[in-house]
Each structure stands twice: as C-alpha cells, then as structure tokens.
Design a protein around this motif. Structure first.
Motif, PDB file in Angstrom:
ATOM      1  N   TRP A 152      16.687   6.684  12.511  1.00 52.37           N
ATOM      2  CA  TRP A 152      15.520   7.408  12.008  1.00 52.37           C
ATOM      3  C   TRP A 152      14.908   6.740  10.780  1.00 52.37           C
ATOM      4  O   TRP A 152      13.971   7.278  10.194  1.00 52.37           O
ATOM      5  N   GLU A 153      15.437   5.603  10.357  1.00 49.96           N
ATOM      6  CA  GLU A 153      14.823   4.890   9.242  1.00 49.96           C
ATOM      7  C   GLU A 153      13.514   4.258   9.715  1.00 49.96           C
ATOM      8  O   GLU A 153      13.466   3.609  10.771  1.00 49.96           O
ATOM      9  N   ASP A 154      12.467   4.449   8.948  1.00 44.16           N
ATOM     10  CA  ASP A 154      11.124   4.014   9.362  1.00 44.16           C
ATOM     11  C   ASP A 154      10.366   3.548   8.124  1.00 44.16           C
ATOM     12  O   ASP A 154       9.698   4.328   7.444  1.00 44.16           O
ATOM     13  N   LYS A 155      10.482   2.275   7.798  1.00 50.88           N
ATOM     14  CA  LYS A 155       9.849   1.734   6.598  1.00 50.88           C
ATOM     15  C   LYS A 155       8.324   1.777   6.690  1.00 50.88           C
ATOM     16  O   LYS A 155       7.639   1.956   5.682  1.00 50.88           O
ATOM     17  N   GLU A 156       7.795   1.623   7.895  1.00 51.80           N
ATOM     18  CA  GLU A 156       6.341   1.638   8.055  1.00 51.80           C
ATOM     19  C   GLU A 156       5.776   3.008   7.703  1.00 51.80           C
ATOM     20  O   GLU A 156       4.778   3.109   6.977  1.00 51.80           O
ATOM     21  N   SER A 157       6.402   4.057   8.191  1.00 52.18           N
ATOM     22  CA  SER A 157       5.939   5.411   7.866  1.00 52.18           C
ATOM     23  C   SER A 157       6.114   5.695   6.380  1.00 52.18           C
ATOM     24  O   SER A 157       5.270   6.349   5.755  1.00 52.18           O
ATOM     25  N   GLU A 158       7.213   5.219   5.809  1.00 52.76           N
ATOM     26  CA  GLU A 158       7.436   5.423   4.379  1.00 52.76           C
ATOM     27  C   GLU A 158       6.322   4.770   3.572  1.00 52.76           C
ATOM     28  O   GLU A 158       5.789   5.372   2.617  1.00 52.76           O
ATOM     29  N   ALA A 159       5.963   3.542   3.924  1.00 53.47           N
ATOM     30  CA  ALA A 159       4.914   2.827   3.185  1.00 53.47           C
ATOM     31  C   ALA A 159       3.578   3.566   3.299  1.00 53.47           C
ATOM     32  O   ALA A 159       2.830   3.670   2.311  1.00 53.47           O
ATOM     33  N   LEU A 160       3.281   4.097   4.482  1.00 53.27           N
ATOM     34  CA  LEU A 160       2.010   4.793   4.670  1.00 53.27           C
ATOM     35  C   LEU A 160       1.961   6.076   3.842  1.00 53.27           C
ATOM     36  O   LEU A 160       0.959   6.356   3.163  1.00 53.27           O
ATOM     37  N   ILE A 161       3.029   6.860   3.876  1.00 55.76           N
ATOM     38  CA  ILE A 161       3.030   8.122   3.118  1.00 55.76           C
ATOM     39  C   ILE A 161       3.058   7.842   1.620  1.00 55.76           C
ATOM     40  O   ILE A 161       2.463   8.580   0.823  1.00 55.76           O
ATOM     41  N   GLU A 162       3.716   6.779   1.205  1.00 51.44           N
ATOM     42  CA  GLU A 162       3.691   6.420  -0.218  1.00 51.44           C
ATOM     43  C   GLU A 162       2.273   6.068  -0.648  1.00 51.44           C
ATOM     44  O   GLU A 162       1.846   6.403  -1.760  1.00 51.44           O
ATOM     45  N   SER A 163       1.521   5.418   0.233  1.00 52.49           N
ATOM     46  CA  SER A 163       0.112   5.117  -0.056  1.00 52.49           C
ATOM     47  C   SER A 163      -0.686   6.412  -0.164  1.00 52.49           C
ATOM     48  O   SER A 163      -1.500   6.590  -1.080  1.00 52.49           O
ATOM     49  N   LEU A 164      -0.416   7.338   0.737  1.00 53.42           N
ATOM     50  CA  LEU A 164      -1.090   8.644   0.689  1.00 53.42           C
ATOM     51  C   LEU A 164      -0.758   9.364  -0.621  1.00 53.42           C
ATOM     52  O   LEU A 164      -1.637   9.965  -1.252  1.00 53.42           O
ATOM     53  N   GLN A 165       0.499   9.288  -1.035  1.00 49.92           N
ATOM     54  CA  GLN A 165       0.909   9.952  -2.277  1.00 49.92           C
ATOM     55  C   GLN A 165       0.193   9.347  -3.481  1.00 49.92           C
ATOM     56  O   GLN A 165      -0.223  10.079  -4.389  1.00 49.92           O
ATOM     57  N   ARG A 166       0.037   8.030  -3.482  1.00 47.36           N
ATOM     58  CA  ARG A 166      -0.667   7.393  -4.602  1.00 47.36           C
ATOM     59  C   ARG A 166      -2.134   7.831  -4.634  1.00 47.36           C
ATOM     60  O   ARG A 166      -2.689   8.093  -5.705  1.00 47.36           O
ATOM     61  N   LEU A 167      -2.736   7.918  -3.474  1.00 48.68           N
ATOM     62  CA  LEU A 167      -4.135   8.374  -3.421  1.00 48.68           C
ATOM     63  C   LEU A 167      -4.256   9.793  -3.964  1.00 48.68           C
ATOM     64  O   LEU A 167      -5.108  10.081  -4.821  1.00 48.68           O
ATOM     65  N   VAL A 168      -3.428  10.672  -3.470  1.00 50.61           N
ATOM     66  CA  VAL A 168      -3.487  12.077  -3.900  1.00 50.61           C
ATOM     67  C   VAL A 168      -3.196  12.198  -5.387  1.00 50.61           C
ATOM     68  O   VAL A 168      -3.862  12.939  -6.118  1.00 50.61           O
ATOM     69  N   THR A 169      -2.228  11.441  -5.862  1.00 49.31           N
ATOM     70  CA  THR A 169      -1.861  11.501  -7.285  1.00 49.31           C
ATOM     71  C   THR A 169      -3.019  11.041  -8.168  1.00 49.31           C
ATOM     72  O   THR A 169      -3.303  11.655  -9.211  1.00 49.31           O
ATOM     73  N   GLU A 170      -3.699   9.979  -7.766  1.00 49.06           N
ATOM     74  CA  GLU A 170      -4.814   9.468  -8.547  1.00 49.06           C
ATOM     75  C   GLU A 170      -5.961  10.483  -8.600  1.00 49.06           C
ATOM     76  O   GLU A 170      -6.549  10.719  -9.663  1.00 49.06           O
TER      77      GLU A 170
END
Length: 869
Positions: free
Chosen positions: A715-733
């Motif tokens: 269930w490890e999925d680095k691609e999904s992690e990178a995408l959601i981390e990008s979403l988190q940065r957008l929302v945080t900004e």
C-alpha cells in the motif's frame, strides 16, 4: 455499529456513541470488564509456541499513594505489556507491594501514640499483629489507584514482600548465602537514624544542602584540622596526612595531644588524604565517619564511640548527656577558650544525610550488624551487563551502573525494627549460632536474633520470588528471566543492582531480566523537581479526575525519552485531553458516515485514499520501531501528528467530498481501515478511548487482544503522497493569505481556480471544501491572485480584504527575498568561498538563491494582481 450502504452518499447509521467523550463514564466500566473477563491473566502452560513476555512491577510501598513517578513508571510498563499482548505473546505483569519496614512501623507507631501507647507497651508479637491489621484495613490504597490508571496487571498474582511465599523465599536465600559464607555479622560503620533507632541503607538516606559551620582546630603548632562536626573530635584516635606530603612527613609516627581530652593520638600516613584540600591534615574518628573507619582498619586504630543510639554524648566530661547538636557549639566554645580555634566559617553549605522517613540527620555509627559480602555477587552483576546478557536502556547509563557495582561496599542488611522479615538466626546458651532453613526448626530454647532484614533484601528477590521460587513452578520456567525491568534511574544502583546480584546467585547464573529500561524523574514544566515546599506537586489522580487516565498517560509518555527527566504541565494535560476528544469526534464522524472494516480493501482507491493508506504503513513501521527501542516520546509524537494533522485535519476533511459521490463505498472501507489500525497503534498508550471506539467500529469484543498492526508495503504509494503533499502546500499557502487578510477560517470566498496542466485539477472539489471557496457568480472580479503549485487561485475578496495590509505584507516579503538573492549572489561569486567551501554547502547556497529568485517572481505577480488602493 454502522452499517454501510452501497447507495451513493447515503448510510444507515446507528452509532452507539455519545456526542461528547466523557472519560469518567467509560474508564471504570471498561477496566472492570477487562478484569472480569480475564484479559490480563497469564497461563504459564498455555500454548508453549507463543513467546513469553514478563514484567514484575517495582513494588510500591504498602503505605504509599500514586504519585507522578508511579504514574510514569506504570504507564511505560503498561504500554510495553499491552503491545506484547497484542503481538500474541503470553504476557504476565505481576503486581504487588513492598512491606516498607521503617515507613509502615512509623505509621502504626504514630497511631499507637494517639492512644498513649508505644510498641513496647504491646510487645513484639502483638505489635506485629497490629501492623498486619493496619495493612488489611488501610494499606494498599495504591492498588486501587493503579486500576484507575489502567494497569493491565494479572491481579490473581498479586504479591506482598511479607506474604507466606515471599517469606519462604527470604528464608531460603538467607540460608544459602549464610552457608556459602556470604552473610556475616560484624561491627562496621553504618548509617544510623537516632529517631527511628535503626540502621539505614544508602537509599534510605537523602542528602541535601544545609547551612552549617566549618571550624579549623589547632591540635599542635604544626597540625590544624577542619571539621563540620566538632563534637566528634572527642572520639578522634589519630590524625592522618598523605604519605608524600613533605610538610608532615617528619611527623608521621609521632603523637599529638587531643585537645579537651588529654589523650595522645598518633599521626599516620594514609593515601586517602588529599594533601591539596585544606591544610592536608585530617582528624580520624573511626566510630563516627565511614572514611575514618576504613583508615582505622588500615592502621589498626581503636574505635571510640562518643554518642549513644539517640545521638547523646557519652564521653566522660563536661559534654556528657548533651544532644549532639547541643554539644557542637559547647565543644567549639571550649576550644575557643583554650585558643585552639584558628578559623570559623559560617554559614558553610555542605551536603548532610537525612533519614528518608523522618528527616532526622543521620549519624554514621559503628554497630554490630548483619552484612552481605557483595564482592562475588557484584562482579557477576557487572559481568552480566558487560557481556550483553542484560541490556541497559539508554546505554549511556551503563557506566554509572558499572561505577556502582565495581565499587560496592558490603551491604548492611539488618534493621533494628519489629516489622519485617526477622533474621533467621538463633543463638544458643553458650554463644552457638544456627541458621535453619525454611523447612527446619531451630533448637528448642534458643533465641532468635531480634533484628529484621532490610526491606531491599526481600524486594531484591522480586523477579523470581513472584514467579514461585524457591519451588520449580511453571511460571518460573516460562517467565524467568523476565523480559524488562522498568524503573527510575535514581534507583539503578540500589534496587536494580541488588536484584541482579540475587537473581544471578539464586538462579544459577541466569539474569533476572533481559533489559533494564530507565526513565527519569517527573518535573514541572520549568524542569524543577516536584516538591511540597516548592508548591509544584501534581497529583495524578487529580488529572485522572479532570482529564481522564488516557490524557494523564499520554502527557507522561509524550515526554518520556529514554533516561531523561519528564517535564509536565497542566496545559499539556489539557492538550492530551483535547487529543482524545479530537480522536473521538473524528471516529464518531466516520462511523456516522458508514466507516467499516468488513471485507478486504478495494482494489481501486482514489489518490486521497491511496495517500492515507501509504502514510499509515509508514507510521505503523515508524511507531513499531520506536516502541521496540523504548522511544515512547517519539512514538507518541508520531502518533499525535499522524492522527491529528493527517487523519483528522486532512483525510477526514477530504473524505467528506468522496463520501457524497460514487467513491463513497471505497472511502468508507478505507476510513474504517485507517481508524482500525490507528486505534490499535494508540491502544498501549491510551487504552480506554481506543477500546470504546474500536469495539464500536469493528463490533468485536475488545481491542486488548486484537492483533498489533504491521506495515503492508503493497500500500506504499509515493506518487499519491507527492500529489497530496502538493495539495497541502497549496491549501496552506491560501490559508496563510486568508489569515493575513483577517478572513475568518469558515468565511466563504468566491474563487476561480486555474489549474493549467496541474494534476491537482482532479481535486478541485476537495480544495474548495478545505478552503471554503465558492464558485464565481456574475460580477466576479478577482482582487487577489495567488500562483502556487503550478496553479493560480484568483479570489474575490471585495469588502473582506485589507488591500493596503496585503500590499505591505507582500512588499516586506519581496524585500526579504531580494536581500536573500543579494547575499547568496555575493557568496557564489566569491572565488575564495567557491574554492574552499564543500560541494554540499555550495549546492545548498545555489538552492537558496534559486528559491529566492522564484519567490521574487511569485510575489511580484501577487502585487500586480492586487486591486488599486
């Protein structure tokens, strides 16, 4: 239990949870059910293929109440035992109490005093019966308090250091040590309490700084000594100097007259003397100082006792009959009158030993006592750690352990009390001595020794006497050596070392435990020791009443770094309560929306679901490794941030969108999976709220014996992690921008989101939900544009945004970015710097320059997008 529905966006929810979590309504009920159902009970003969894991509780005093030190110690042990239980081990955590010889006798003697009686009025046998009666009626309050904390001990195995089985163990090991010549009776210098009228162990003496006096006394024209206890000079039998001290070498072997007494005493050379300290001359009083006693033995000096057992001067002369503290100024005055006082320093700060039980100043005293010859036992205890059979955590504590066991003095084990294990030695009419075994009778008419054993003697047998020793029991075979000994570093030397010595001796070289897990002291938030005099003592029961046992445990464990002191504060306990509430509310939301654990995880999941499942695997592996290494603080921190930040603040919020469309079915199962594993990971730390939520989620009987989670790499999925981390940065900004403008968190703002080629476009609905962004209506006019993560967020904040404030903020950020570009540019264009700096440093500076240039471009775009003032 929530029943999921396959219909889009609908669930049939029947959740048996209140709207708010109230620990008081849950904790007592759950604990009694756990005990009644035997969930903590061990069976030594059950399924021998299961690995065994055992802990014996450091026995609290029968007189004691739960304090923060206990709460920390028990929370650590419970976390260890609950995790192993979930891992499928046959676990046993043995509870019990120590008979606390001095403390308990003092308690009962105070009760007798209220009746106008003393123990001597009752006699020994009746007094001991009175103590047993007190123990039955009033002792052991701490056992009930352990239940409130959630200790998952096997109550059927409750032990007491003076019960019948432990008494048999004490008699057995005393007999064995006696026959092996490792127990002897002799006159030695010991710690003596003039109030309790008994010898004390080192741990029963507490040293604290005290204002006294340092008086320098002239014994002759060439000999001046200094002392803080002038009254003891009446018992001096020598003056010692260092053999290499040229100032006094010619005096060695001569004599000097001892002032006030007329006695002549020798001047001896001894390497114990530090020639650089004071005058280099030391008065030697073998009967009243441990160092002087050893000097006396080396030089065959007489030992003159000048005080009785109550600290009253017995030396013939004008000071006879005075209390030691009355005699001190009287002796100084007499010496002053003779012109013998060279110097007086007042106040003089120095460490003074006090009786732990009554705070009386302890008096070193030569006394006929029983001792254990520790040299061979201590060597074995040191070797067991050196060769790796026993591990000390943290390992940096090992040198302190070696320092103690490698330099241990023979252990005084006799106490002049009536409450305790009476020394099993009898004396005949002609001075004969016999030590019968536990199954043997002493000769008729012989007299038993009147002293009792040091309390630490019986507690040193605890790891094996609680498992049935000296009998060959299934428990001893299955659970010895015990797995871990958890205790404070402050008793590493006293209790732990003694258990090591006796365990290795009694069990034929087998160590009493595999690991020694040391923690520090609980202190206040400023790092100050808790003390009634400081007014900073925290009662854990008060916290349990107000915040719950889970919050109390989590507060302590979140600060428990191996071997380090644990600071605590009221607001941290409140924060832990808020964490439990946050977890409860998130789980209740999930259950009301159909979260469940039925069936396998779906083959296809959304990016959001894939992200949280991937993060769950990483956190599971991380927490498991941290707990394995006794890193409780780091494990709690990882769980806290995963639960609060990632699950509650991000995943639950993002799942709200998915729960209202065709993705709902898969998301309900993923939501159930995440909660299931998270609650199991948290259970060893916060057992009550996790039990309440997990049983409601799964419909199963208990989390106590549920399987411990393991990470699943599929269930490890680095691609999904990178995408959601990008979403988190957008929302945080964007959230930061909103906050800077004074917009309330829940205030809705119209926005256009321009995604370009950004993969975040597929998550627009989630982004809008997180940011409270509404669709643009007619007349929409962007007042601010935020380029972030490859997208542009255009906001219409007309009437809500402070344009002047936003412009000022951006100009400040722009100035900072330009300054960074200038500094990095200068460095990177400096030939000397580029020639000498490591490549990693150069790359770091290049990265900073690139980031600052990007920031300038971004900020200039934001400034250009602002409406005119």
């Amino acid at each position: 239990m929530t029943t999921p529905s396959n219909e889009r966006g609908t669930v049939a929810a029947e959740v048996d949870l209140p709207t708010q979590y109230q620990p008081a309504d849950v904790e007592g009920r759950l604990y009694e059910r756990w005990v009644s159902e035997g969930l903590f009970a061990a069976d030594a003969e059950r399924d021998p293929s299961r690995p065994a894991y055992s802990i014996v509780i450091p026995p609290p005093n029968v007189t004691g109440s739960l304090h923060m030190g206990h709460a920390l110690d028990h929370s650590i042990q419970d976390a260890l035992i609950r995790r192993r239980r979930m891992q499928g081990h046959e676990t046993v955590w043995v509870p019990g109490m120590d008979h606390a010889g001095i403390a308990t006798q003092n308690v009962v003697e105070r009760e007798l005093a209220k009746e106008g009686l003393s123990r001597h009025d009752l006699g020994r046998e009746a007094f001991v019966e009175r103590v047993w009666k007190w123990k039955g009626e009033s002792g052991g309050r701490i056992l009930g308090q352990m239940r409130r904390l959630g200790d998952s001990v096997d109550w059927a195995r409750e032990a007491f250091t003076m019960d019948e089985r432990r008494a048999r163990a004490v008699r057995t090991i005393f007999k064995r040590l006696f026959d092996d010549g490792l127990i002897y009776r002799a006159e030695r210098i010991i710690n003596w309490c003039p109030r309790c009228l008994t010898a004390l162990s080192d741990i029963e003496v507490e040293h604290s700084e005290r204002e006294g006096e340092l008086v320098s006394i002239r014994y002759s024209d060439e000999i001046v000594v200094a002392t803080t206890r002038a009254e003891t000079m009446l018992g001096d039998t020598a003056v010692a100097v260092h053999p290499e001290d040229e100032r006094y070498r010619h005096l060695v072997g001569t004599e000097v007259e001892l002032p006030l007494t007329g006695r002549r005493i020798p001047i001896v050379a001894d390497e114990h003397v530090d020639p650089a300290f004071g005058t280099g001359c030391v008065k030697v009083t073998p009967a009243h100082d441990p160092n002087d006693f050893e000097i006396g033995r080396r030089h065959d000096l007489p030992s003159i006792t000048v005080m009785d057992e109550r600290g009253v001067i017995t030396a013939h002369g004008p000071f006879q009959g005075l209390d030691r503290f009355e005699a001190r100024p009287a002796v100084v005055a007499a010496l002053r009158e003779q012109g013998r006082i060279v110097k007086e320093v007042r106040p003089y700060e120095h460490a003074v030993g006090h009786c732990q039980r009554c705070s009386t100043v302890v008096e070193p005293r030569v006394s006929l006592q029983w001792f254990v010859k520790v040299a061979p036992l201590a060597k074995a205890a040191g070797d067991a750690v050196r060769d790796g059979r026993v591990e000390i955590h943290p390992p940096e504590m090992a040198p302190r352990y070696f320092e103690w066991v490698d330099n241990m003095h023979d252990w005084c084990i006799s106490r002049q009390l009536w409450w305790g294990h009476r020394i099993p030695v009898w004396y005949g009419p002609d001075g004969e001595t016999v030590c019968p075994g536990p199954d043997e009778e002493p000769p008729a008419g012989w007299t038993q020794d009147g002293d009792v054993l040091d309390t630490w003697f019986s507690s040193a047998l605890w790891p094996f006497s609680t498992l049935g020793w000296p009998d060959d029991t299934p428990e001893l075979r299955r659970f010895y050596p015990t797995s871990a000994l958890v205790t404070g570093y402050d008793i590493l030397f006293f209790w732990v070392a003694r258990m090591m010595m006796f365990g290795l001796y009694a069990m034929d070289g087998v160590e009493p435990f595999k690991q020694i897990v040391l923690h520090g002291m609980v202190r206040d938030q400023h790092g100050k020791k808790m003390s009634k005099s400081f007014g900073n003592v925290v009662d854990p029961l008060d916290w349990i009443d107000r915040y719950g046992a889970d919050a109390t445990r989590f507060t302590l464990l979140r600060g428990a770094n191996p071997g380090g002191d644990v600071p605590v504060a009221e607001e941290w306990a409140q924060g832990s309560r808020n964490f439990c509430n946050k977890l409860f509310n998130a789980a209740r939301f999930a259950l009301l929306n159909g979260a469940h654990v039925n069936g396998d995880l779906p083959d296809e999941v959304t990016t959001v679901d894939a992200w949280i499942l991937s993060r769950l695997q990483q956190v599971t592996a991380e927490v498991d490794a941290l707990l394995e290494g006794f890193e409780f603080a780091k494990a709690c921190e990882a769980l806290y941030h995963f639960a609060w930040d990632e699950v509650c603040d991000w995943y639950v919020e993002l799942s709200k969108v998915q729960l209202n469309d065709e993705r709902a079915g898969a998301t309900r199962r993923v939501l159930g999976e995440v909660l299931d594993k998270l609650l199991r990971l948290l259970h060893p730390v916060i057992p009550f709220v996790t039990e309440e939520l997990w049983t409601t989620l799964t419909g199963r009987d208990t989390i106590v014996t549920a399987a411990w989670p393991t990470a699943d790499p599929q269930w490890e999925d680095k691609e999904s992690e990178a995408l959601i981390e990008s979403l988190q940065r957008l929302v945080t900004e964007v959230r930061r921008f909103r906050a800077d403008q004074g917009l309330k968190a829940g205030q809705k703002v119209a926005a256009v989101l321009e995604w370009g080629d950004s993969p975040l476009a597929a998550h627009e609905e989630g982004v809008r939900s997180l940011l409270r962004l509404t669709a643009p209506e007619e007349g929409f006019a962007a007042t601010a544009s935020l380029p972030v993560e490859g997208a542009v967020v255009r906001l219409d904040t007309a009437g809500a945004i402070d344009v002047a404030a936003e412009r000022k903020r951006l100009e400040k950020d722009l100035a900072a970015a330009r300054k960074e570009v200038e500094q990095m540019g200068r460095k990177l264009s400096n030939e000397a710097f580029m020639a000498k700096a490591p490549e990693a440093v150069v790359e770091k500076n290049r990265a900073r320059l690139a980031q600052a240039e990007a920031d300038i471009e971004r900020i200039q775009g934001q400034l250009a997008a602002l409406p005119s003032a």
